[in-house]
Write a protein that holds these residues in place. Structure first.
Motif, PDB file in Angstrom:
ATOM      1  N   LYS A  24       0.827  -1.214   0.000  1.00  0.00           N
ATOM      2  CA  LYS A  24       0.000   0.000   0.000  1.00  0.00           C
ATOM      3  C   LYS A  24       0.855   1.254   0.000  1.00  0.00           C
ATOM      4  O   LYS A  24       0.382   2.336  -0.324  1.00  0.00           O
ATOM      5  N   GLY A  25       2.127   1.111   0.357  1.00  0.00           N
ATOM      6  CA  GLY A  25       3.049   2.235   0.327  1.00  0.00           C
ATOM      7  C   GLY A  25       2.678   3.332   1.301  1.00  0.00           C
ATOM      8  O   GLY A  25       1.937   3.122   2.256  1.00  0.00           O
ATOM      9  N   THR A  26       3.171   4.507   1.018  1.00  0.00           N
ATOM     10  CA  THR A  26       2.915   5.671   1.862  1.00  0.00           C
ATOM     11  C   THR A  26       3.044   6.929   1.018  1.00  0.00           C
ATOM     12  O   THR A  26       3.672   6.922  -0.039  1.00  0.00           O
ATOM     13  N   HIS A  27       2.443   7.994   1.514  1.00  0.00           N
ATOM     14  CA  HIS A  27       2.601   9.260   0.800  1.00  0.00           C
ATOM     15  C   HIS A  27       3.971   9.848   1.142  1.00  0.00           C
ATOM     16  O   HIS A  27       4.487   9.648   2.239  1.00  0.00           O
ATOM     17  N   LYS A  68       1.034   6.361  -6.841  1.00  0.00           N
ATOM     18  CA  LYS A  68      -0.018   7.366  -7.058  1.00  0.00           C
ATOM     19  C   LYS A  68       0.660   8.671  -7.414  1.00  0.00           C
ATOM     20  O   LYS A  68       1.554   9.133  -6.708  1.00  0.00           O
ATOM     21  N   GLU A  69       0.217   9.257  -8.525  1.00  0.00           N
ATOM     22  CA  GLU A  69       0.806  10.505  -9.005  1.00  0.00           C
ATOM     23  C   GLU A  69       0.418  11.680  -8.114  1.00  0.00           C
ATOM     24  O   GLU A  69      -0.463  11.562  -7.256  1.00  0.00           O
ATOM     25  N   ALA A  70       1.063  12.816  -8.335  1.00  0.00           N
ATOM     26  CA  ALA A  70       0.923  14.002  -7.489  1.00  0.00           C
ATOM     27  C   ALA A  70      -0.534  14.394  -7.239  1.00  0.00           C
ATOM     28  O   ALA A  70      -1.354  14.396  -8.147  1.00  0.00           O
ATOM     29  N   TYR A  71      -0.799  14.724  -5.978  1.00  0.00           N
ATOM     30  CA  TYR A  71      -2.107  15.220  -5.555  1.00  0.00           C
ATOM     31  C   TYR A  71      -1.882  16.231  -4.430  1.00  0.00           C
ATOM     32  O   TYR A  71      -0.810  16.246  -3.812  1.00  0.00           O
ATOM     33  N   PRO A  72      -2.854  17.108  -4.156  1.00  0.00           N
ATOM     34  CA  PRO A  72      -2.656  18.166  -3.168  1.00  0.00           C
ATOM     35  C   PRO A  72      -2.316  17.614  -1.769  1.00  0.00           C
ATOM     36  O   PRO A  72      -2.891  16.623  -1.323  1.00  0.00           O
ATOM     37  N   ASP A  73      -1.395  18.286  -1.108  1.00  0.00           N
ATOM     38  CA  ASP A  73      -0.994  17.921   0.253  1.00  0.00           C
ATOM     39  C   ASP A  73      -2.024  18.476   1.230  1.00  0.00           C
ATOM     40  O   ASP A  73      -2.147  19.696   1.377  1.00  0.00           O
ATOM     41  N   PRO A  74      -2.772  17.606   1.910  1.00  0.00           N
ATOM     42  CA  PRO A  74      -3.805  18.099   2.825  1.00  0.00           C
ATOM     43  C   PRO A  74      -3.223  18.836   4.044  1.00  0.00           C
ATOM     44  O   PRO A  74      -3.939  19.575   4.712  1.00  0.00           O
ATOM     45  N   ALA A  75      -1.934  18.658   4.310  1.00  0.00           N
ATOM     46  CA  ALA A  75      -1.308  19.341   5.443  1.00  0.00           C
ATOM     47  C   ALA A  75      -0.858  20.758   5.098  1.00  0.00           C
ATOM     48  O   ALA A  75      -0.459  21.515   5.981  1.00  0.00           O
ATOM     49  N   ALA A  76      -0.933  21.123   3.837  1.00  0.00           N
ATOM     50  CA  ALA A  76      -0.511  22.465   3.409  1.00  0.00           C
ATOM     51  C   ALA A  76      -1.534  23.500   3.858  1.00  0.00           C
ATOM     52  O   ALA A  76      -2.725  23.210   3.969  1.00  0.00           O
ATOM     53  N   ASN A  77      -1.057  24.690   4.116  1.00  0.00           N
ATOM     54  CA  ASN A  77      -1.959  25.794   4.444  1.00  0.00           C
ATOM     55  C   ASN A  77      -2.803  26.123   3.214  1.00  0.00           C
ATOM     56  O   ASN A  77      -2.361  25.925   2.080  1.00  0.00           O
ATOM     57  N   VAL A  85       3.155  12.480  -3.473  1.00  0.00           N
ATOM     58  CA  VAL A  85       3.048  11.302  -4.325  1.00  0.00           C
ATOM     59  C   VAL A  85       3.070  10.114  -3.367  1.00  0.00           C
ATOM     60  O   VAL A  85       3.571  10.225  -2.247  1.00  0.00           O
ATOM     61  N   ASP A  86       2.508   9.003  -3.799  1.00  0.00           N
ATOM     62  CA  ASP A  86       2.579   7.788  -2.994  1.00  0.00           C
ATOM     63  C   ASP A  86       3.622   6.868  -3.599  1.00  0.00           C
ATOM     64  O   ASP A  86       3.690   6.721  -4.831  1.00  0.00           O
ATOM     65  N   VAL A  87       4.434   6.263  -2.725  1.00  0.00           N
ATOM     66  CA  VAL A  87       5.491   5.355  -3.164  1.00  0.00           C
ATOM     67  C   VAL A  87       5.474   4.089  -2.330  1.00  0.00           C
ATOM     68  O   VAL A  87       5.026   4.092  -1.187  1.00  0.00           O
TER      69      VAL A  87
END
Length: 138
Positions: A24-27, A68-77, A85-87
């Protein structure tokens, strides 16, 4: 398929932790550099990445893959353009390749690991990829 190198401090996220994340990897998070972000935005599912232990060890220890290709970082302001990305771990290098080994190899003198040493997400050319794999026992 493109190749990349991602850096992590092993006391924060190590190769062993990445392996334990399983299929399942991780972001891949915490990137707050625009050049690194742009590299992550270029990654495609299936691209392979060297996993580099920075600060402690200073060595390429394994290979990961973008799942999983790039998606918005929910931790960003709000309004900040950071991405994740998920790896997942693919395999360890039988022999870790140290930064000193890379610097001592003339054909790697232009590798981003040498020329852009502070960049946490870097491109790796096909030639560099093959040389490092050979140095690492693959």
């Amino acid at each position: 398929m493109a190749h990349w190198l991602i850096k992590s401090e092993p006391d924060k996220w190590s190769w062993d932790m990445q392996v334990k994340a399983g299929a399942k990897g991780t972001h891949w998070d915490g990137v707050r550099n625009h050049a690194a972000k742009l590299n992550m935005m270029k990654m495609k599912k299936g691209d392979q990445l060297f996993f580099y232990h920075s600060n402690e060890g200073k060595e390429i220890v394994g290979i990961t893959e973008v799942i999983k290709e790039a998606y918005p970082d929910p931790a960003a302001n709000p309004g900040e353009p950071w991405v994740l990305v998920d790896v997942k771990a693919v395999k360890p290098l039988p022999k870790p390749v140290t930064l000193a080994d890379v610097k001592a190899t003339p054909d790697l003198s232009n590798m981003a690991l040498v020329t852009l040493s502070r960049l946490s997400v870097q491109p790796v050319t096909e030639k560099e990829w093959k040389i490092v794999l050979k140095m690492g026992g693959l």
